[in-house]
Design a protein around this motif. Structure first.
Motif, PDB file in Angstrom:
ATOM      1  N   LYS A  10       0.854  -1.195   0.000  1.00  0.00           N
ATOM      2  CA  LYS A  10       0.000   0.000   0.000  1.00  0.00           C
ATOM      3  C   LYS A  10       0.885   1.237   0.000  1.00  0.00           C
ATOM      4  O   LYS A  10       1.882   1.301   0.729  1.00  0.00           O
ATOM      5  N   VAL A  11       0.520   2.200  -0.839  1.00  0.00           N
ATOM      6  CA  VAL A  11       1.306   3.425  -0.988  1.00  0.00           C
ATOM      7  C   VAL A  11       0.579   4.573  -0.289  1.00  0.00           C
ATOM      8  O   VAL A  11      -0.641   4.698  -0.402  1.00  0.00           O
ATOM      9  N   ALA A  12       1.343   5.409   0.422  1.00  0.00           N
ATOM     10  CA  ALA A  12       0.778   6.648   0.986  1.00  0.00           C
ATOM     11  C   ALA A  12       1.291   7.827   0.168  1.00  0.00           C
ATOM     12  O   ALA A  12       2.506   7.958  -0.041  1.00  0.00           O
ATOM     13  N   ILE A  13       0.377   8.644  -0.317  1.00  0.00           N
ATOM     14  CA  ILE A  13       0.747   9.880  -1.016  1.00  0.00           C
ATOM     15  C   ILE A  13       0.504  11.027  -0.042  1.00  0.00           C
ATOM     16  O   ILE A  13      -0.599  11.147   0.504  1.00  0.00           O
ATOM     17  N   VAL A  14       1.502  11.859   0.164  1.00  0.00           N
ATOM     18  CA  VAL A  14       1.337  12.982   1.086  1.00  0.00           C
ATOM     19  C   VAL A  14       1.206  14.265   0.267  1.00  0.00           C
ATOM     20  O   VAL A  14       2.149  14.656  -0.426  1.00  0.00           O
ATOM     21  N   GLY A  15       0.041  14.901   0.315  1.00  0.00           N
ATOM     22  CA  GLY A  15      -0.181  16.157  -0.406  1.00  0.00           C
ATOM     23  C   GLY A  15      -1.084  15.958  -1.609  1.00  0.00           C
ATOM     24  O   GLY A  15      -0.910  15.017  -2.389  1.00  0.00           O
ATOM     25  N   GLY A  16      -2.055  16.862  -1.735  1.00  0.00           N
ATOM     26  CA  GLY A  16      -3.059  16.722  -2.798  1.00  0.00           C
ATOM     27  C   GLY A  16      -3.103  17.920  -3.723  1.00  0.00           C
ATOM     28  O   GLY A  16      -4.171  18.419  -4.062  1.00  0.00           O
ATOM     29  N   GLY A  17      -1.924  18.408  -4.160  1.00  0.00           N
ATOM     30  CA  GLY A  17      -1.874  19.411  -5.223  1.00  0.00           C
ATOM     31  C   GLY A  17      -1.886  18.685  -6.572  1.00  0.00           C
ATOM     32  O   GLY A  17      -2.328  17.526  -6.668  1.00  0.00           O
ATOM     33  N   ASP A 171       4.224  17.001  -1.236  1.00  0.00           N
ATOM     34  CA  ASP A 171       3.760  18.028  -0.303  1.00  0.00           C
ATOM     35  C   ASP A 171       4.368  19.392  -0.585  1.00  0.00           C
ATOM     36  O   ASP A 171       4.515  20.212   0.322  1.00  0.00           O
ATOM     37  N   GLY A 172       4.702  19.629  -1.840  1.00  0.00           N
ATOM     38  CA  GLY A 172       4.985  20.980  -2.297  1.00  0.00           C
ATOM     39  C   GLY A 172       6.337  21.540  -1.896  1.00  0.00           C
ATOM     40  O   GLY A 172       7.197  20.848  -1.374  1.00  0.00           O
ATOM     41  N   VAL A 177       8.380  15.891   3.729  1.00  0.00           N
ATOM     42  CA  VAL A 177       9.002  14.616   3.349  1.00  0.00           C
ATOM     43  C   VAL A 177      10.428  14.870   2.836  1.00  0.00           C
ATOM     44  O   VAL A 177      11.358  14.131   3.168  1.00  0.00           O
ATOM     45  N   ARG A 178      10.622  15.948   2.048  1.00  0.00           N
ATOM     46  CA  ARG A 178      11.991  16.259   1.592  1.00  0.00           C
ATOM     47  C   ARG A 178      12.901  16.528   2.791  1.00  0.00           C
ATOM     48  O   ARG A 178      14.032  16.049   2.836  1.00  0.00           O
ATOM     49  N   GLN A 179      12.377  17.264   3.769  1.00  0.00           N
ATOM     50  CA  GLN A 179      13.203  17.548   4.952  1.00  0.00           C
ATOM     51  C   GLN A 179      13.655  16.244   5.614  1.00  0.00           C
ATOM     52  O   GLN A 179      14.829  16.081   5.958  1.00  0.00           O
ATOM     53  N   GLY A 316       6.987  16.076  -7.703  1.00  0.00           N
ATOM     54  CA  GLY A 316       6.410  17.417  -7.866  1.00  0.00           C
ATOM     55  C   GLY A 316       7.326  18.467  -7.248  1.00  0.00           C
ATOM     56  O   GLY A 316       8.545  18.299  -7.182  1.00  0.00           O
ATOM     57  N   ASP A 317       6.725  19.567  -6.774  1.00  0.00           N
ATOM     58  CA  ASP A 317       7.523  20.647  -6.187  1.00  0.00           C
ATOM     59  C   ASP A 317       8.331  20.176  -4.984  1.00  0.00           C
ATOM     60  O   ASP A 317       9.381  20.758  -4.678  1.00  0.00           O
ATOM     61  N   ALA A 318       7.891  19.160  -4.299  1.00  0.00           N
ATOM     62  CA  ALA A 318       8.662  18.638  -3.174  1.00  0.00           C
ATOM     63  C   ALA A 318      10.060  18.233  -3.647  1.00  0.00           C
ATOM     64  O   ALA A 318      11.043  18.405  -2.935  1.00  0.00           O
ATOM     65  N   ALA A 319      10.144  17.726  -4.869  1.00  0.00           N
ATOM     66  CA  ALA A 319      11.428  17.280  -5.413  1.00  0.00           C
ATOM     67  C   ALA A 319      12.136  18.387  -6.179  1.00  0.00           C
ATOM     68  O   ALA A 319      13.359  18.505  -6.121  1.00  0.00           O
ATOM     69  N   HIS A 320      11.373  19.188  -6.927  1.00  0.00           N
ATOM     70  CA  HIS A 320      12.024  20.118  -7.865  1.00  0.00           C
ATOM     71  C   HIS A 320      11.248  21.415  -7.979  1.00  0.00           C
ATOM     72  O   HIS A 320      10.879  21.830  -9.090  1.00  0.00           O
TER      73      HIS A 320
END
Ligand SMILES: Cc1cc2nc3c(=O)[nH]c(=O)nc-3n(C[C@H](O)[C@H](O)[C@H](O)COP(=O)(O)OP(=O)(O)OC[C@H]3O[C@@H](n4cnc5c(N)ncnc54)[C@H](O)[C@@H]3O)c2cc1C
Length: 435
Positions: A10-17, A171-172, A177-179, A316-320
């Motif tokens: 099961k995958v959890a996606i954090v952030g709904g942009g 999560d933008g 998560v990036r932190q 997404g923006d969380a990465a780049h």
């Protein structure tokens, strides 16, 4: 799209942009078990425009035809038939004359949506039980081994927790998560940096814009260039509104890195663009008296050295997170979703033990291209303001740079990206089996 395979994870996606939502939709239609956790009380986008290039449209179609159809329903193109393939008319924003410096044409032309309208259409594609709201992620506990006993634990601000076999941070720009992902090896990459540009954003009624600057400039996308500032406009909401974004470069720092927007007034914008020509000034006069000014942050100075660690990754923006001067940040979010979804849906991926290889293949497929975009966007933003190295105010050079860079962004084969990433994944899984 690949044929559905039973998945023992099961995958959890954090952030709904745009990133999280398109990924959730892509996984839903590929029958990959996933739940989206969003900190806000519901899906929401700000009232502003966002435009897309051809790569993004390919990615939308690849994810699911409905994602593209949602875009088509919300999309507004240039108002004049003769300008359907025009991305932007570029003008000297300081001049009073109404004449293009040059025009950039793409196969697609300008394709802008009102963010909230597009989101409303996208949300219809995701069953309500696939998303949980009011869930602000604070921490992820990572067990030593995958499997039932080794699930990741997501801890939320409301005191609740959930488990998953993999976490994808969408999560933008201020991604938690990036932190968590880079904190140990590359702490500088935990936070985005200020590009020393900020932007006033506004939507104004099209009738007022036509009255102020004429039909051609109001109904078709324009980029008004100038020294240390530039203003872009394109129609949205079926041509009923004009989206205006006015960028300014500053030496000053942004005072509060936690809040990337602050209130401003129309006079502030007019003061910032004093000395610009009639069209720019007339457009800014149409904006609301009370405005917001948005700080443009990005990840160019300290990009994450990886987009994954174990079974946690960022997209997404969380990465780049990128400055918006290529108009492609959201488009690259959709590309990420297409690649990630195809990898997770691949028939060779069945158990939690396969997930690290998925994220390694995703990182290999996406990071270089996305980090190029972030750097290139800064350059192109500066070239609109006649301050890019080697380009200055030479319109022929600016035009050449835009065309070359737009080609890297748009003249691609997104389905090919996905195929290549899956081929890489299979090799990684084979070598995992051997070791
Ligand atoms: C002025 C401006 C103009 C732009 N114009 C364009 C354009 O024309 N074309 C284009 O392609 N791109 C454009 N972009 C870029 C584009 O807006 C972004 O790349 C895109 O919206 C990012 O989407 P995202 O889903 O990654 O992040 P976001 O839209 O920021 O979504 C992140 C989501 O995660 C949630 N969240 C945050 N933290 C947590 C947490 N801890 N736990 C749970 N949920 C959390 C947030 O509430 C939010 O819903 C522009 C950007 C700006 C600033």
């Amino acid at each position: 799209m690949t044929s559905p395979q039973p998945k023992d994870f099961k995958v959890a996606i954090v952030g709904g942009g745009i990133a999280g939502l398109t990924l959730a939709i892509a996984l839903h239609y590929r029958q990959v078990p996933a739940i989206l956790y969003e900190s806000a009380a519901g899906f929401a986008e700000i009232g502003a425009g966002v435009s897309f290039t051809t790569n993004a449209l390919q990615a939308m179609k690849h994810i699911h035809p409905g994602v593209f159809e949602a875009f088509e329903r919300a999309c507004t193109v240039n108002g004049w038939d003769s300008k359907r393939d025009v991305w932007f008319d570029y003008l000297d924003g300081t001049a009073d004359h109404d004449r293009e410096a040059f025009t950039i044409r793409t196969g697609l032309g300008q394709a802008g949506v009102h963010r909230a309208h597009y989101l409303d259409e996208l949300v219809k594609l995701l069953p309500a039980d696939k998303a949980r709201f009011g869930k602000r992620l604070e921490d992820i506990e990572v067990p030593a081994t995958p499997g039932d006993a080794g699930r990741l634990v997501l801890r939320f601000r409301d005191g609740s927790s959930e488990t998953a076999d993999a976490v994808i941070g969408c999560d933008g720009i201020k991604s938690r998560v990036r932190q968590l992902l880079v904190a140990d090896d590359n702490p500088a990459a935990a936070h985005p940096g200020y590009t020393h540009k900020y932007a006033y954003r506004g939507l104004v009624p099209m009738a007022a814009a036509v009255a102020a600057v004429g039909d051609e400039r109001a109904r078709n996308a324009c980029m008004h260039m100038g020294p240390g500032g530039h203003v872009l406009t394109f129609p949205v909401s079926g041509g009923e509104q004009l989206n205006i974004v006015a960028f300014r470069t500053t030496e000053d720092d942004w005072p509060d890195r936690e809040r990337l927007a602050r209130p401003a007034r129309r006079e502030d914008a007019l003061r910032d663009f004093a000395g610009y020509g009639r069209i720019v000034t007339s457009l800014l006069r149409l904006t609301s008296e009370e405005l917001s000014v948005w700080a443009i942050f990005d990840t160019a100075d300290n990009p994450p050295h990886t987009y994954y660690k174990g079974r946690v990754c960022i997209a997404g923006d969380a990465a780049h997170a990128t400055s918006p001067h290529h108009g492609s940040g959201a488009g690259f979010c959709v590309e990420d979703s297409a690649v990630l979804a195809d990898l997770l849906a691949d028939e060779h991926v069945r158990t939690p033990a396969d997930l690290e290889a998925v994220f390694a293949a995703y990182d290999a497929a996406r990071r270089e291209r996305a980090q190029w975009l972030v750097r290139s966007s800064r350059f192109i933003g500066d070239s609109y303001e006649w301050r890019a190295e080697g380009v200055g105010k030479d319109f022929a050079k600016i035009e050449k740079e835009i065309n070359e860079r737009l080609s890297i962004i748009g003249d691609v084969d997104v389905a090919g990206f996905c195929r290549d990433a899956r081929a890489d994944l299979v090799k990684r899984l084979e070598s995992q089996l051997k070791n």
